[in-house]
Motif scaffolding. Structure first.
Motif, PDB file in Angstrom:
ATOM      1  N   ILE A  70       0.895  -1.240   0.115  1.00 36.00           N
ATOM      2  CA  ILE A  70       0.108   0.060   0.006  1.00 36.00           C
ATOM      3  C   ILE A  70       0.766   1.144  -0.128  1.00 36.00           C
ATOM      4  O   ILE A  70       0.713   2.256  -0.709  1.00 36.00           O
ATOM      5  N   ALA A  71       1.933   1.178   0.648  1.00 43.42           N
ATOM      6  CA  ALA A  71       2.944   2.307   1.192  1.00 43.42           C
ATOM      7  C   ALA A  71       3.418   2.510  -0.304  1.00 43.42           C
ATOM      8  O   ALA A  71       3.766   4.211  -0.714  1.00 43.42           O
ATOM      9  N   LEU A  72       3.996   1.686  -1.261  1.00 45.88           N
ATOM     10  CA  LEU A  72       4.714   2.114  -2.273  1.00 45.88           C
ATOM     11  C   LEU A  72       4.098   3.219  -3.322  1.00 45.88           C
ATOM     12  O   LEU A  72       4.569   4.134  -3.704  1.00 45.88           O
ATOM     13  N   PRO A  73       2.930   2.589  -3.850  1.00 47.65           N
ATOM     14  CA  PRO A  73       2.258   3.857  -4.699  1.00 47.65           C
ATOM     15  C   PRO A  73       1.629   5.089  -4.004  1.00 47.65           C
ATOM     16  O   PRO A  73       2.026   5.882  -4.886  1.00 47.65           O
ATOM     17  N   LEU A  74       1.692   4.999  -2.703  1.00 48.00           N
ATOM     18  CA  LEU A  74       1.060   6.248  -1.989  1.00 48.00           C
ATOM     19  C   LEU A  74       2.291   7.290  -2.045  1.00 48.00           C
ATOM     20  O   LEU A  74       2.388   8.331  -1.915  1.00 48.00           O
ATOM     21  N   GLY A  75       3.575   6.543  -1.521  1.00 48.60           N
ATOM     22  CA  GLY A  75       4.678   7.310  -1.344  1.00 48.60           C
ATOM     23  C   GLY A  75       5.131   8.433  -2.409  1.00 48.60           C
ATOM     24  O   GLY A  75       5.438   9.574  -1.998  1.00 48.60           O
ATOM     25  N   GLY A  76       4.944   7.977  -3.401  1.00 44.50           N
ATOM     26  CA  GLY A  76       5.231   9.012  -5.072  1.00 44.50           C
ATOM     27  C   GLY A  76       4.400  10.188  -4.706  1.00 44.50           C
ATOM     28  O   GLY A  76       4.601  11.424  -5.147  1.00 44.50           O
ATOM     29  N   ILE A  77       3.130   9.825  -4.454  1.00 44.12           N
ATOM     30  CA  ILE A  77       2.149  10.898  -4.578  1.00 44.12           C
ATOM     31  C   ILE A  77       2.488  12.007  -3.351  1.00 44.12           C
ATOM     32  O   ILE A  77       2.284  13.058  -3.443  1.00 44.12           O
ATOM     33  N   LEU A  78       2.559  11.371  -2.070  1.00 41.84           N
ATOM     34  CA  LEU A  78       2.577  12.090  -0.867  1.00 41.84           C
ATOM     35  C   LEU A  78       3.865  13.009  -0.894  1.00 41.84           C
ATOM     36  O   LEU A  78       3.993  14.217  -0.246  1.00 41.84           O
ATOM     37  N   SER A  79       4.873  12.384  -1.693  1.00 37.67           N
ATOM     38  CA  SER A  79       6.079  13.142  -1.562  1.00 37.67           C
ATOM     39  C   SER A  79       6.274  14.147  -2.489  1.00 37.67           C
ATOM     40  O   SER A  79       7.080  15.131  -2.529  1.00 37.67           O
ATOM     41  N   ILE A  80       5.499  14.463  -3.334  1.00 37.15           N
ATOM     42  CA  ILE A  80       5.428  15.780  -4.691  1.00 37.15           C
ATOM     43  C   ILE A  80       5.621  16.995  -3.808  1.00 37.15           C
ATOM     44  O   ILE A  80       6.576  17.736  -4.155  1.00 37.15           O
TER      45      ILE A  80
END
Length: 538
Positions: A368-378
């Motif tokens: 779950i964290a892998l795809p969300l990480g890219g969005i949250l880090s922008i």
């Protein structure tokens, strides 16, 4: 592969003179976002797909007589089957080769884009993804070659084609290029969730008998959608070259040297007046740059700590021979190897450190964290790159990477969660920071080639992941700590070497500035001489 990995290309040296209607451009961007969500980088969701491959018996035939020594604990969330060591290694090899192909494809895609444009490139991508879907759906019945391996590699091969072909859409809305790039990048990062949703549906039996054959047969809708969009909706020629996109991303200035957003806070009237006064004092000496470009250069020199422009006047051959290139290339290689090794082996690593139930929970958290990480880090990536010197940014990268490695070898559940959170945020931040470094050090004109070469070389070096995987299983009897510790040590060695080199070069730049001012403050935009600025690191 992250967003920065895929900007490593040379887009066509053509731009459209007239923008289509608002509705057409909106449709183009929305279509690109949809296919990026489903096709840009699903291969990086391998950790979620792996349990299904095991449950479906992929490569089960390679298992020898099962003994406690050659059995892994189950990484399958659905049934209590175990993967033997041979099966686990062969599945990991599938991901390793896919990761290599994804990164190595960058320069090839650049050449095709340069010669045939984004539409042809996107069409080719849709064809490759369709072939991959057919192979993965029928892998069990294919006997002439390894259908699963070839299919997964082909899926990885098609991803850059369909993703990079739509990057030129960043200038379909002048003044909003940064937003469009962020949206496309977010969709790319989220695409790793495709197999997560497949695993959830498979686990909970939301769709009856959702085998690999059924799933990838349905997935053929995606390449068909991409093909139709390319033929009837997407532009035939690029809106922008990669040089223009890199310039827009860093400065917000268009090809004509003017701000795409009239309200861009980086270009204040006071600074414009100051540049005009300086130009008046220079008299007959004419600048080839607009006032805004001079302001942007000065801002980037200050924000980078002095490294901006250090190799802008050099040829591509000279840039490749420079320590500025190969020291970053080595550091990137180690980081990519560490990230992809973890993605491929997280299940076996967690099963070694914890009991099976805990390992499953941590695996699910990572999925779950892998795809969300890219969005949250922008938003955080932009703030860090815009407000900190390049040396400080790279120092943060080294420190975070080292922490991730240390947490990863400590069998404490809380620290594993912290390490995973740092990793999923670090991954897009790292590639974006390297992209930013390449623009500032090497310049816009050679950005695509220089960055593409770094990513391509680093991707090819990921073949060593198989050697690490074999060492873990056989030499260290499943213990991932020696390999992880070795990679952390390499990270520290290459990272400190990089920081020491850049720090040394910054001091030379300061010394050159002092000499230049003593000689009369002459500034030459084509040489490694910079006007003075404040707040340089000591």
């Amino acid at each position: 592969m992250s967003d920065s990995e895929t900007t490593a290309l040379i887009l066509p040296n053509k731009t459209t003179q007239h923008l289509p209607s608002l509705g057409v451009r909106l449709t183009q961007v929305l279509c690109a976002m949809v296919w990026c969500l489903f096709a840009a980088g699903p291969v990086f969701g391998f950790a979620a797909l792996k349990p299904i491959l095991i449950a479906q018996g992929v490569y089960k035939e390679v298992c020898t007589i099962e003994t406690p020594e050659n059995l892994l604990l189950s990484s399958n969330y659905i049934i209590s089957e175990a993967a033997c060591v041979e099966q686990d290694l062969k599945l990991n090899l599938m991901f390793t080769l896919a990761a290599v192909i994804t990164n190595a494809t960058a320069l090839l895609v650049g050449s095709i884009l340069d010669n045939f444009g984004p539409r042809i490139t996107g069409v080719l991508g849709s064809i490759f993804i369709a072939i991959a879907s057919v192979l993965l759906a029928n892998g069990k019945s294919i006997t002439l070659f390894d259908g699963y391996l070839v299919g997964y590699i082909t899926l990885a091969f098609g991803g850059p084609f369909v993703f990079i072909s739509c990057f030129q859409l960043s200038n379909s809305f002048p003044g909003r290029s940064g937003l469009i790039l962020a949206l496309l990048t977010g969709c790319f990062d989220t695409s790793s969730a495709l197999f997560l949703f497949y695993r959830i549906a498979y686990q909970n039996d939301y769709i009856k008998n959702l085998t690999l054959k059924t799933f990838f047969s349905y997935y053929l809708i995606v390449p068909l959608f991409i093909l139709l969009c390319q033929l009837f909706i997407m532009p035939h020629e690029s809106y922008q070259t990669i040089e223009s996109i890199a310039k827009i991303s860093e400065t917000g200035l268009g090809k004509n040297g003017l701000p795409l957003d009239p309200n861009d806070s980086r270009y204040q009237s006071e600074e414009i007046e100051s540049i005009e006064r300086n130009r008046s004092r220079r008299g007959s000496i004419k600048s080839t740059k607009s006032i805004y470009e001079e302001i942007a250069d000065q801002n980037l020199k200050e924000s980078s700590g002095g490294v901006f422009g250090v190799l802008h006047s050099k040829t591509i051959v000279e840039q490749f021979k420079s320590p500025w290139w190969y020291i970053m290339c080595l550091f990137t290689t180690i980081q990519m190897l560490r990230i992809n090794y973890f993605v491929a082996t997280i299940s076996s690593q967690m099963e070694y450190y914890f009991d099976p139930e805990t390992a499953v929970i941590i695996n699910k958290f990572f999925d779950i964290a892998l795809p969300l990480g890219g969005i949250l880090s922008i938003p955080f990536i932009g703030l860090i790159l815009d407000n900190l010197h390049t040396l400080v940014v790279l120092t943060i990268l080294l420190c975070v990477s080292t922490l991730i490695g240390i947490f990863g070898i400590i069998p404490i559940q809380f620290l594993q969660y912290i390490g995973i959170l740092l990793l999923v945020l670090y991954r897009p931040f790292y590639y974006t920071a390297v992209s930013d470094y390449c623009v500032k050090v090497f310049g816009y004109a050679t950005f695509g080639t220089v960055y593409g070469a770094i990513i391509c070389f680093s991707g090819m070096m990921n073949l060593f992941q198989t050697l690490l995987d074999n060492s873990t299983h056989f030499k260290f009897r499943g213990n991932p700590t020696p390999v992880n510790s070795f990679l952390v040590i390499l990270t520290v060695v290459f990272g400190l070497s990089m920081l020491f080199f850049i720090k040394t070069q910054e001091k030379k730049i300061v010394r050159n500035n002092v000499i230049a001012e003593a000689l009369g403050g002459v500034e030459d935009d084509n040489e490694n001489t910079f006007s003075s600025f404040s707040n340089l690191p000591n």
